[in-house]
Design an enzyme around this catalytic site. Structure first.
Site, PDB file in Angstrom:
ATOM      1  N   ASP A 163       9.745  -4.881   1.225  1.00  0.00           N
ATOM      2  CA  ASP A 163      10.242  -4.791  -0.159  1.00  0.00           C
ATOM      3  C   ASP A 163      11.246  -5.906  -0.454  1.00  0.00           C
ATOM      4  O   ASP A 163      11.153  -6.599  -1.473  1.00  0.00           O
ATOM      5  CB  ASP A 163      10.811  -3.393  -0.473  1.00  0.00           C
TER       6      ASP A 163
ATOM      7  N   LYS B 190       7.433  -2.718   7.497  1.00  0.00           N
ATOM      8  CA  LYS B 190       8.142  -1.603   6.860  1.00  0.00           C
ATOM      9  C   LYS B 190       8.561  -0.674   7.994  1.00  0.00           C
ATOM     10  O   LYS B 190       8.187   0.509   8.046  1.00  0.00           O
ATOM     11  CB  LYS B 190       7.204  -0.930   5.844  1.00  0.00           C
TER      12      LYS B 190
ATOM     13  N   ASP C 272      -1.897  -9.290   1.478  1.00  0.00           N
ATOM     14  CA  ASP C 272      -2.691  -9.395   0.250  1.00  0.00           C
ATOM     15  C   ASP C 272      -1.755  -9.476  -0.953  1.00  0.00           C
ATOM     16  O   ASP C 272      -1.864 -10.358  -1.804  1.00  0.00           O
ATOM     17  CB  ASP C 272      -3.619  -8.180   0.136  1.00  0.00           C
TER      18      ASP C 272
ATOM     19  N   TYR D 274      -7.125  -1.248   5.359  1.00  0.00           N
ATOM     20  CA  TYR D 274      -8.449  -1.642   4.887  1.00  0.00           C
ATOM     21  C   TYR D 274      -9.569  -1.122   5.782  1.00  0.00           C
ATOM     22  O   TYR D 274     -10.697  -0.993   5.332  1.00  0.00           O
ATOM     23  CB  TYR D 274      -8.551  -3.170   4.853  1.00  0.00           C
TER      24      TYR D 274
HETATM   25  C1  IPM Z   1      -8.441 -10.914  -1.353  1.00  0.00           C
HETATM   26  C2  IPM Z   1      -9.001  -9.760  -2.155  1.00  0.00           C
HETATM   27  C3  IPM Z   1      -9.722  -8.792  -1.235  1.00  0.00           C
HETATM   28  C4  IPM Z   1      -8.678  -8.207  -0.296  1.00  0.00           C
HETATM   29  C5  IPM Z   1     -10.511  -7.673  -1.923  1.00  0.00           C
HETATM   30  C6  IPM Z   1     -11.503  -8.196  -2.911  1.00  0.00           C
HETATM   31  C7  IPM Z   1     -11.232  -6.831  -0.906  1.00  0.00           C
HETATM   32  O1  IPM Z   1      -7.990  -9.138  -2.886  1.00  0.00           O
HETATM   33  O2  IPM Z   1      -9.239 -11.608  -0.695  1.00  0.00           O
HETATM   34  O3  IPM Z   1      -7.234 -11.149  -1.395  1.00  0.00           O
HETATM   35  O4  IPM Z   1      -7.942  -7.296  -0.656  1.00  0.00           O
HETATM   36  O5  IPM Z   1      -8.604  -8.697   0.847  1.00  0.00           O
HETATM   37 MN    MN Z   2      -6.114 -10.235  -2.862  1.00  0.00          MN
END
Ligand code: IPM
Ligand code: MN
Ligand code: NAD
Length: 351
Positions: free
Chosen positions: A222, A190, A246, A141
């Site tokens: 996985d 992973k 996530d 990210y």
């Molecule tokens: C979450 C969302 C966010 C993330 C997005 C909207 C950036 O999916 O808070 O889980 O991936 O962290």
């Molecule tokens: Mn999310």
């Protein structure tokens, strides 16, 4: 006691579910004699539309000044142009990074009366109580990214970067949380493919000797995804990098019965935290009183617990949610007919 809370309604169903959580927080504060000073600020697509930035400076300043932040959701199809320079999601990512909120706690507790709502067999769900600890300010990210034109066509990169200190601090929190629960920590990576995962695994291994009362295991992401839905009761605390966390936490919401039920707490070094449901802006439900507000209401409980230290009040909200569910209150995602505000009324009545 007085506490300052900034509410960031955001987009889609965000404003509806935040309104629900604020009604509950205000009722709890009033009853307990605490004072909540609430302010509202812009984030996400709403901020882009109004002031041209997904995280306006005054929003960030207000959040820095607060004791806690409650967020709805950001994003939606109207801002999804893939060539746009600014996106709503950058507001949320920027806020997490700027506030140093490196650990995202996503508890998945089962309300026994909802066992039939989950698509999983009820016997699989017996005794499930999982806490996902997601690293929140590193990894794919936040690594450098590029988009360039090459003779063969366009080329894009997103770099997955982690430093040892970034890994260590979130792992330590995982160990500490496991010590307060069932003493099991499953570190998910992973490591058969990724260098960052091998660093992650070595770091976990090194820390393990400092937490002899915690049983550490490593699992590849996985097969962990499969275990989450085939043997979820065997898991206690999961700790993992940003993107794995996530994905796995949305998967874990199926255990509880609906994505709309899961709360989260994003924490850093101090007391200031960001609290939000794990779901997104659910654009097809927005503005129709259809969203389940419980994930956000329960995020409000986490806010009281982790940032304000109001444990009894936090517990009160969780008990009220449990009571109204056991009395049969259900939004549509749970197979019922209640709207967002009627579900909120049910929680308030149960308080
Ligand atoms: C979450 C969302 C966010 C993330 C997005 C909207 C950036 O999916 O808070 O889980 O991936 O962290
Ligand atoms: Mn999310
Ligand atoms: P989503 O979480 O918005 O929706 C996924 C599914 O769950 C949909 O079927 C939706 O109707 C349902 N759902 C979500 N919340 C619900 C609730 N409270 N009650 C009942 N049902 C609910 O994910 P998506 O559709 O992939 O993404 C939509 C937008 O939300 C995108 O722009 C995405 O970037 C954004 N998003 C934001 C956040 C955040 O702000 N933290 C998180 C995830 C996605």
């Amino acid at each position: 006691m007085k506490a300052r809370v900034v509410a960031l309604p955001g987009d889609g169903v965000g404003p509806e579910v935040v309104r629900s959580a604020l009604r509950v927080l205000e009722a709890v504060a009033e009853r307990s004699g605490h004072r909540l000073e609430l302010t509202e600020a812009l984030i996400g697509g709403a901020a882009l539309d109004r002031v041209g930035a997904p995280l306006p400076d005054d929003t960030l300043a207000a959040c820095r000044d607060a004791d806690a932040v409650l967020l709805g959701a950001v994003g939606g199809p109207q801002w999804d142009d893939p060539s746009a320079r600014l996106r709503p999601e950058q507001g949320l990512l920027g806020l997490r990074k700027e506030l140093g909120l490196y650990a995202n706690l996503r508890p998945v507790s089962l309300w026994p009366c909802l066992a039939q709502v989950s698509p999983l067999k009820a016997e699989l769900l017996q005794g499930v109580d999982v806490l996902v600890v997601r690293e929140l300010t590193g990894g794919l990210y936040f690594g450098p990214r590029t988009l360039e034109r090459t003779p063969e066509g366009e080329r894009a990169t997103d770099l997955l970067v982690y430093t040892e200190p970034e890994i260590e601090r979130v792992l330590r929190l995982g160990f500490e949380l496991a010590q307060r629960r069932r003493h099991k920590l499953c570190s998910i990576d992973k490591a058969n493919v990724l260098e960052t995962s091998r660093l992650w695994r070595r770091t976990a291994q090194r820390l393990a000797s400092e937490y002899p009362d915690v049983q550490l295991e490593h699992q590849l992401v996985d097969s962990a995804a499969m275990r989450l839905v085939t043997a979820p009761a065997s898991l206690d605390v999961l700790v993992t990098e940003n993107m794995f966390g996530d994905i796995l936490s949305d998967e874990a919401s199926v255990l509880a019965g609906s994505l709309g039920l899961l709360p989260s707490a994003s924490l850093g070094a101090g007391r200031l935290g960001l609290y939000e449901p794990i779901h997104g802006s659910a654009p097809t439900l927005a503005g129709q009183d259809l969203a389940n507000p419980l994930g956000t209401i329960l995020s409000g409980a986490l806010l009281l617990r982790h940032s304000l230290g109001w444990e009894a009040e936090a517990r009160g909200i969780e008990l009220a949610v449990g009571r109204c569910l056991s009395q049969g209150a259900r939004t549509r995602d749970l197979g019922g007919t209640l709207g967002t505000s009627a579900m909120t009324d049910a929680v308030l009545a149960a308080l």
